[in-house]
Scaffold this motif. Structure first.
Motif, PDB file in Angstrom:
ATOM      1  N   LYS A 276      18.097 -17.953   3.094  1.00 21.59           N
ATOM      2  CA  LYS A 276      18.898 -17.839   4.295  1.00 21.59           C
ATOM      3  C   LYS A 276      20.140 -17.025   3.956  1.00 21.59           C
ATOM      4  O   LYS A 276      20.294 -15.907   4.413  1.00 21.59           O
ATOM      5  CB  LYS A 276      19.266 -19.224   4.841  1.00 21.59           C
ATOM      6  N   ARG A 277      20.984 -17.582   3.105  1.00 19.43           N
ATOM      7  CA  ARG A 277      22.122 -16.824   2.589  1.00 19.43           C
ATOM      8  C   ARG A 277      21.709 -16.122   1.297  1.00 19.43           C
ATOM      9  O   ARG A 277      20.940 -16.670   0.502  1.00 19.43           O
ATOM     10  CB  ARG A 277      23.321 -17.739   2.346  1.00 19.43           C
ATOM     11  N   LEU A 278      22.233 -14.936   1.096  1.00 18.71           N
ATOM     12  CA  LEU A 278      21.835 -14.118  -0.037  1.00 18.71           C
ATOM     13  C   LEU A 278      22.367 -14.691  -1.357  1.00 18.71           C
ATOM     14  O   LEU A 278      23.554 -14.987  -1.476  1.00 18.71           O
ATOM     15  CB  LEU A 278      22.383 -12.700   0.162  1.00 18.71           C
ATOM     16  N   ASP A 279      21.481 -14.838  -2.313  1.00 19.52           N
ATOM     17  CA  ASP A 279      21.852 -15.199  -3.676  1.00 19.52           C
ATOM     18  C   ASP A 279      21.561 -13.975  -4.537  1.00 19.52           C
ATOM     19  O   ASP A 279      20.449 -13.770  -5.018  1.00 19.52           O
ATOM     20  CB  ASP A 279      21.036 -16.411  -4.147  1.00 19.52           C
ATOM     21  N   ILE A 280      22.574 -13.128  -4.707  1.00 23.18           N
ATOM     22  CA  ILE A 280      22.336 -11.832  -5.336  1.00 23.18           C
ATOM     23  C   ILE A 280      21.991 -11.968  -6.806  1.00 23.18           C
ATOM     24  O   ILE A 280      21.188 -11.191  -7.342  1.00 23.18           O
ATOM     25  CB  ILE A 280      23.562 -10.906  -5.136  1.00 23.18           C
ATOM     26  N   ASP A 281      22.543 -12.961  -7.491  1.00 22.83           N
ATOM     27  CA  ASP A 281      22.234 -13.131  -8.913  1.00 22.83           C
ATOM     28  C   ASP A 281      20.766 -13.497  -9.117  1.00 22.83           C
ATOM     29  O   ASP A 281      20.121 -13.032 -10.059  1.00 22.83           O
ATOM     30  CB  ASP A 281      23.140 -14.200  -9.532  1.00 22.83           C
ATOM     31  N   LYS A 282      20.241 -14.326  -8.240  1.00 19.86           N
ATOM     32  CA  LYS A 282      18.826 -14.706  -8.331  1.00 19.86           C
ATOM     33  C   LYS A 282      17.933 -13.496  -8.098  1.00 19.86           C
ATOM     34  O   LYS A 282      16.926 -13.302  -8.790  1.00 19.86           O
ATOM     35  CB  LYS A 282      18.516 -15.808  -7.319  1.00 19.86           C
ATOM     36  N   LEU A 283      18.290 -12.660  -7.123  1.00 20.34           N
ATOM     37  CA  LEU A 283      17.507 -11.456  -6.851  1.00 20.34           C
ATOM     38  C   LEU A 283      17.556 -10.492  -8.038  1.00 20.34           C
ATOM     39  O   LEU A 283      16.552  -9.848  -8.375  1.00 20.34           O
ATOM     40  CB  LEU A 283      18.014 -10.770  -5.583  1.00 20.34           C
ATOM     41  N   LYS A 284      18.702 -10.413  -8.692  1.00 19.57           N
ATOM     42  CA  LYS A 284      18.827  -9.538  -9.866  1.00 19.57           C
ATOM     43  C   LYS A 284      17.945 -10.038 -11.006  1.00 19.57           C
ATOM     44  O   LYS A 284      17.328  -9.240 -11.723  1.00 19.57           O
ATOM     45  CB  LYS A 284      20.282  -9.460 -10.315  1.00 19.57           C
ATOM     46  N   ARG A 285      17.886 -11.363 -11.167  1.00 18.46           N
ATOM     47  CA  ARG A 285      17.033 -11.910 -12.223  1.00 18.46           C
ATOM     48  C   ARG A 285      15.558 -11.594 -11.977  1.00 18.46           C
ATOM     49  O   ARG A 285      14.820 -11.244 -12.881  1.00 18.46           O
ATOM     50  CB  ARG A 285      17.244 -13.425 -12.342  1.00 18.46           C
ATOM     51  N   VAL A 286      15.151 -11.699 -10.710  1.00 16.83           N
ATOM     52  CA  VAL A 286      13.757 -11.356 -10.363  1.00 16.83           C
ATOM     53  C   VAL A 286      13.524  -9.874 -10.586  1.00 16.83           C
ATOM     54  O   VAL A 286      12.481  -9.462 -11.114  1.00 16.83           O
ATOM     55  CB  VAL A 286      13.468 -11.746  -8.893  1.00 16.83           C
ATOM     56  N   HIS A 287      14.494  -9.057 -10.195  1.00 20.94           N
ATOM     57  CA  HIS A 287      14.391  -7.601 -10.375  1.00 20.94           C
ATOM     58  C   HIS A 287      14.212  -7.254 -11.853  1.00 20.94           C
ATOM     59  O   HIS A 287      13.441  -6.337 -12.200  1.00 20.94           O
ATOM     60  CB  HIS A 287      15.672  -6.952  -9.829  1.00 20.94           C
ATOM     61  N   GLU A 288      14.881  -7.994 -12.717  1.00 21.13           N
ATOM     62  CA  GLU A 288      14.819  -7.734 -14.164  1.00 21.13           C
ATOM     63  C   GLU A 288      13.633  -8.438 -14.834  1.00 21.13           C
ATOM     64  O   GLU A 288      13.445  -8.319 -16.051  1.00 21.13           O
ATOM     65  CB  GLU A 288      16.132  -8.190 -14.811  1.00 21.13           C
ATOM     66  N   GLY A 289      12.857  -9.185 -14.040  1.00 19.84           N
ATOM     67  CA  GLY A 289      11.688  -9.859 -14.589  1.00 19.84           C
ATOM     68  C   GLY A 289      12.008 -11.122 -15.343  1.00 19.84           C
ATOM     69  O   GLY A 289      11.201 -11.581 -16.177  1.00 19.84           O
ATOM     70  N   ARG A 290      13.159 -11.750 -15.028  1.00 18.52           N
ATOM     71  CA  ARG A 290      13.559 -12.961 -15.734  1.00 18.52           C
ATOM     72  C   ARG A 290      13.328 -14.198 -14.856  1.00 18.52           C
ATOM     73  O   ARG A 290      13.299 -14.132 -13.659  1.00 18.52           O
ATOM     74  CB  ARG A 290      15.060 -12.898 -16.098  1.00 18.52           C
TER      75      ARG A 290
END
Length: 290
Positions: A276-290
């Motif tokens: 719902k609200r953006l969690d940018i750190d979580k998205l970055k972790r997924v982007h980096e494959g972590r």
């Protein structure tokens, strides 16, 4: 960099519309294109265009293929300042093709030449003969249940955003609309906006058809705007929110398109759809494959 960017919602016509604006305006640049990498509620084909970032005369816009859920209407329009009658007439001729006229092109008390129209994609443009440091200015029309709240909204927006100020406020002098705003201009984050009240029986109101994307520096700034702008919890989805006047905003961070186009774009999109609200750190972790 432009911090607040108007987003135009289309069903499938984003590419077609951007091509049209390239033929209408002299200075149009396509900046970024993001394609669908996962299944979404819009039911668009994977690999088809989701968003296009583009500039018209140095002003950045986003075009979104989001499906048939929302329609652009004149509650938010764009004032184009034209230096010559030749320029104005040329734009009017091209933008009005298969469009509709809201106020006929002509002389008005506030301008030697002015006209208001909707183009064939529903986007509204006000063309005016005048000088301005910002060629294209978003204009908000407060109607219906927010009629009479234009000044309140101006004060609110200039209190929420930094580098903000109210430049001009003009009121209707008499009649049923006496005391309501017939024109105002203000700045938020150094970007010009216009706000007006109208008591006419309009058949439209603010909606997601045109929203404003705010490019934030980090999660702290994302959270700040959620807390100060969002008033409709059910409208919070994938970074979208709606304020107390019905205006829709999208919160992202600088370089967000890189998260949506990297090697893990599918996984980033799927994670984004859960939020719902953006969690940018979580998205970055997924982007980096972590």
């Amino acid at each position: 960099m432009q911090k607040i960017v108007p987003c135009l919602w289309f069903d499938n016509e984003a590419e077609e519309a951007v091509k049209f604006y390239k033929a209408v305006f002299d200075d149009v640049k396509v900046l970024n294109t993001v394609k669908y990498s996962a299944e979404t509620p819009s039911n668009k084909l994977i690999g088809s265009v989701m968003t296009i970032d583009f500039e018209i005369n140095g002003i950045k816009f986003m075009a979104l293929n989001g499906g048939p859920y929302f329609k652009i209407n004149p509650s938010i329009s764009f004032l184009v300042s034209c230096k010559t009658e030749e320029e104005l007439d040329k734009l009017w001729s091209k933008l009005s093709e298969k469009g509709s006229v809201l106020m006929p092109l002509g002389k008005y008390p506030f301008s030697e030449k002015y006209g208001w129209l909707q183009d064939k994609y529903g986007v509204s443009w006000q063309l005016m003969l005048r000088e301005s440091s910002q060629k294209i200015i978003p204009s908000l029309l407060f109607v219906g249940n927010v009629y009479g709240k234009a000044y309140e909204a101006i004060e609110f927006y200039t209190s929420v955003f930094e580098i903000s100020k109210i430049n001009q406020v003009s009121y209707y002098p008499e009649g049923d609309e006496e005391g309501k705003i017939n024109y105002s201009d203000f700045e938020i984050n150094g970007e010009k906006f216009i706000a007006m009240d109208s008591g006419l029986d309009h058949k439209f109101s603010f909606n997601e058809g045109i929203s404003f994307v705010i490019y934030c520096n980090d999660q702290r700034e994302l959270d700040y705007f959620y807390e100060h702008l969002s008033t409709v919890p059910e409208a919070e989805i994938c970074g979208w929110l709606k304020d107390k006047y019905g205006v829709s905003w999208q919160l992202v961070t600088e370089g967000f398109e890189k998260l949506m186009t990297g090697k893990n774009a599918k996984e980033v999109t799927e994670e984004l759809l859960k939020m719902k609200r953006l969690d940018i750190d979580k998205l970055k972790r997924v982007h980096e494959g972590r």
